[in-house]
Design a protein around this motif. Structure first.
Motif, PDB file in Angstrom:
ATOM      1  N   ARG A  55       9.010  -2.818  10.720  1.00  0.00           N
ATOM      2  CA  ARG A  55      10.035  -1.789  10.516  1.00  0.00           C
ATOM      3  C   ARG A  55       9.994  -1.263   9.079  1.00  0.00           C
ATOM      4  NH1 ARG A  55      12.860  -5.473  13.892  1.00  0.00           N
ATOM      5  NH2 ARG A  55      13.886  -6.494  12.126  1.00  0.00           N
ATOM      6  N   LEU A  56       9.745  -2.141   8.107  1.00  0.00           N
ATOM      7  CA  LEU A  56       9.648  -1.691   6.724  1.00  0.00           C
ATOM      8  C   LEU A  56       8.455  -0.758   6.549  1.00  0.00           C
ATOM      9  CD1 LEU A  56      10.375  -1.645   3.752  1.00  0.00           C
ATOM     10  CD2 LEU A  56       9.228  -3.857   3.477  1.00  0.00           C
ATOM     11  N   ARG A  57       7.327  -1.121   7.120  1.00  0.00           N
ATOM     12  CA  ARG A  57       6.149  -0.248   7.048  1.00  0.00           C
ATOM     13  C   ARG A  57       6.461   1.130   7.614  1.00  0.00           C
ATOM     14  NH1 ARG A  57       1.944  -1.345  11.536  1.00  0.00           N
ATOM     15  NH2 ARG A  57       3.719  -0.333  12.590  1.00  0.00           N
ATOM     16  N   ILE A  60       9.436   7.801   4.578  1.00  0.00           N
ATOM     17  CA  ILE A  60       9.870   8.159   3.217  1.00  0.00           C
ATOM     18  C   ILE A  60       8.778   8.920   2.478  1.00  0.00           C
ATOM     19  CG2 ILE A  60      10.429   7.183   0.951  1.00  0.00           C
ATOM     20  CD1 ILE A  60      11.826   4.875   2.557  1.00  0.00           C
ATOM     21  N   PHE A  61       7.526   8.465   2.626  1.00  0.00           N
ATOM     22  CA  PHE A  61       6.428   9.055   1.879  1.00  0.00           C
ATOM     23  C   PHE A  61       5.701  10.166   2.639  1.00  0.00           C
ATOM     24  CE2 PHE A  61       6.250   4.567   0.003  1.00  0.00           C
ATOM     25  CZ  PHE A  61       6.994   4.934  -1.113  1.00  0.00           C
ATOM     26  N   GLY A  89       9.575  -7.637   1.929  1.00  0.00           N
ATOM     27  CA  GLY A  89       8.643  -6.964   1.028  1.00  0.00           C
ATOM     28  C   GLY A  89       7.952  -7.944   0.105  1.00  0.00           C
ATOM     29  N   SER A  90       7.104  -8.778   0.666  1.00  0.00           N
ATOM     30  CA  SER A  90       6.384  -9.785  -0.112  1.00  0.00           C
ATOM     31  C   SER A  90       5.228  -9.143  -0.883  1.00  0.00           C
ATOM     32  CB  SER A  90       5.824 -10.854   0.825  1.00  0.00           C
ATOM     33  OG  SER A  90       4.843 -10.284   1.681  1.00  0.00           O
ATOM     34  N   GLY A  96      -0.936  -4.780   0.512  1.00  0.00           N
ATOM     35  CA  GLY A  96      -1.610  -4.111   1.619  1.00  0.00           C
ATOM     36  C   GLY A  96      -1.154  -2.677   1.772  1.00  0.00           C
ATOM     37  N   TYR A  97       0.157  -2.450   1.638  1.00  0.00           N
ATOM     38  CA  TYR A  97       0.682  -1.095   1.805  1.00  0.00           C
ATOM     39  C   TYR A  97       0.201  -0.188   0.663  1.00  0.00           C
ATOM     40  CZ  TYR A  97       3.759   2.680   3.186  1.00  0.00           C
ATOM     41  OH  TYR A  97       4.228   3.900   3.620  1.00  0.00           O
ATOM     42  N   ALA A  98       0.288  -0.675  -0.566  1.00  0.00           N
ATOM     43  CA  ALA A  98      -0.129   0.142  -1.708  1.00  0.00           C
ATOM     44  C   ALA A  98      -1.618   0.462  -1.644  1.00  0.00           C
ATOM     45  CB  ALA A  98       0.199  -0.578  -3.011  1.00  0.00           C
ATOM     46  N   THR A  99      -2.406  -0.497  -1.209  1.00  0.00           N
ATOM     47  CA  THR A  99      -3.846  -0.274  -1.111  1.00  0.00           C
ATOM     48  C   THR A  99      -4.171   0.735  -0.022  1.00  0.00           C
ATOM     49  OG1 THR A  99      -4.284  -2.536  -1.882  1.00  0.00           O
ATOM     50  CG2 THR A  99      -6.070  -1.392  -0.755  1.00  0.00           C
TER      51      THR A  99
END
Length: 420
Positions: free
Chosen positions: A203-205, A211-212, A240-241, A247-250
């Motif tokens: 859900r966070l992803r 948002i982006f 948000g570990s 992984g998300y930023a990459t």
């Protein structure tokens, strides 16, 4: 210029020159590095949305030292005093709850106009501004979940808040001519061990992707996401570990925020910088000082602070790293906390800039690890303090402990007149 400062500086300059270090070049580089001061040190993370609300979401400021800022004007006055005692030109890191509005504004309805007076102040004082959505201390976060909530309405509220925050960040960047780093941190997690770890992260992803979705001009806004291992109320599981956000930023090529207090006490962010820089475009560092847990103490000149700055300089990554502070100590004079912490961050940067990098690299490439160790240890006794004193003198700020004289006078004349 003080004769003592000048004499000590010339001797120090000669000592460093013998190692191939250009002291003047190091000071010139330091002058170009801005530190983003965190507004929330000035008022214990209360903000101006609702001064009567209590902190929640894993945020806690301890202490009740007199004189905290109660209004936008008081906070700016205190910041002005702090900046006047710190060498160089620096930025401000602003949270959404520090809006300037006569009307109560729901967080998902904040707009650039609610921060227009901050732009005026920043222009007048030559500050860039960074921004943060405030995803804590709110009824819609009472159960400890925001962007990862199972409740679609809750998720939507915080998605709208983060989208609005990006627009505010872009407004600051456009108006001030320097991009705002808009950083998202959320408190989502569990105090005890959950059964479902995957669902909240999915859900966070998905929330972040929404948002982006709209691309913003990187000349105005840079998006960052901030990881955490544990915190108050989320000791066992944080959605948000580090692994999630790395992984998300990459995969999305966002800035990754590494906070010095967001990891296990035996884990340090200095060791992560060189690895993460290989995979993300830029880094945001929140420089803090954890004591056993994420307690956000005032930054002191610790080995880890020096190691963080060494990695920035040794990696030649100044153009890819944004440095901000993140601590809130209500047990001491809040202006002194800003000044002590920022001056220490700058001193650590200067120490890193004064390393004889070429000589150290030569020893390392030759396999002369004995020489490398000997030189690194010898550097600890070099007259760095004389260079720092000269830098402060050149920048027109107090040398040595003299900054406390001004802070004490300000406390007597201004802070002591405030009543909670």
């Amino acid at each position: 210029m003080s004769q003592d400062v000048e004499q000590a500086f010339q001797l120090a300059k000669e000592r460093y020159a013998a190692l191939g270090v250009d002291v003047d070049a190091a000071m010139a580089t330091l002058k170009t590095i801005p530190i983003s001061l965190h507004c929330w040190q000035g008022d214990d993370v209360i903000g101006f949305e609702d001064p009567d609300r209590a902190l929640s979401g894993g945020i806690m400021a301890t202490g009740n030292y007199p004189g905290k800022a109660r209004t936008v004007a008081e906070l700016r006055r205190d910041l002005d005093k702090a900046y006047s005692l710190i060498p160089g030109e620096h930025r401000l890191n602003l949270h959404a709850i520090y809006l300037d509005s006569d009307q109560k504004v729901p967080r998902n309805e904040i707009r650039p106009e609610h921060f227009a007076s901050w732009v005026d102040w920043a222009k007048e004082n030559h500050h860039g501004v960074d921004f943060n959505p405030t995803c804590f201390s709110h009824p819609m976060a009472d159960d400890g979940f925001t962007l990862a909530s199972e409740d679609e309405g809750v998720r939507q509220f915080w998605v709208e808040h983060c989208i609005a925050s990006r627009e505010v960040g872009a407004y600051f960047g456009k108006e001030l001519g320097t991009p705002a780093v808009t950083n998202i941190w959320i408190p989502d997690g569990y105090k005890d061990v959950p059964v479902d770890r995957f669902g909240p992260r999915m859900r966070l992803r998905d929330s972040l992707d929404i948002i982006f979705k709209e691309s913003l001009d990187p000349e105005h806004n840079l998006d960052a996401i901030e990881c955490k291992l544990f915190g108050l109320g989320s000791e066992s599981y944080v959605v948000g570990s580090h692994e999630f956000y790395l992984g998300y930023a990459t995969s999305r090529q966002k800035l990754l925020c590494l906070d010095a207090g967001h990891f296990h006490p035996t884990e340090v962010i200095s060791d992560k910088i060189s690895s993460v820089l290989l995979y993300v475009p830029e880094l945001l560092l929140h420089v803090s000082r954890p004591v056993r847990w994420d307690s956000d103490h005032v930054v002191t000149l610790t080995d880890e602070l020096q190691a963080i700055m060494q990695q920035i300089i040794r990696s030649r990554a100044l153009d890819r790293i944004h440095i901000g502070l993140d601590f809130f100590d209500a047990s001491i004079n809040r202006i002194a906390a800003w000044v002590i912490g920022t001056r220490n961050a700058l001193r650590a940067l200067l120490l890193a800039l004064l390393e004889p990098r070429d000589m150290l690299l030569q020893y390392e490439h030759e396999g002369n690890f004995t020489g490398r160790l000997a030189l690194l240890e010898e550097l600890k006794g070099m007259p760095f303090g004389a260079v720092w004193d000269m830098y402060c003198e050149q920048q027109g700020v107090p040398v040595g402990f003299a900054f406390m004289d001004e802070i004490n006078q300000y406390e007597k004349a201004v802070l002591s007149q405030r009543r909670s």
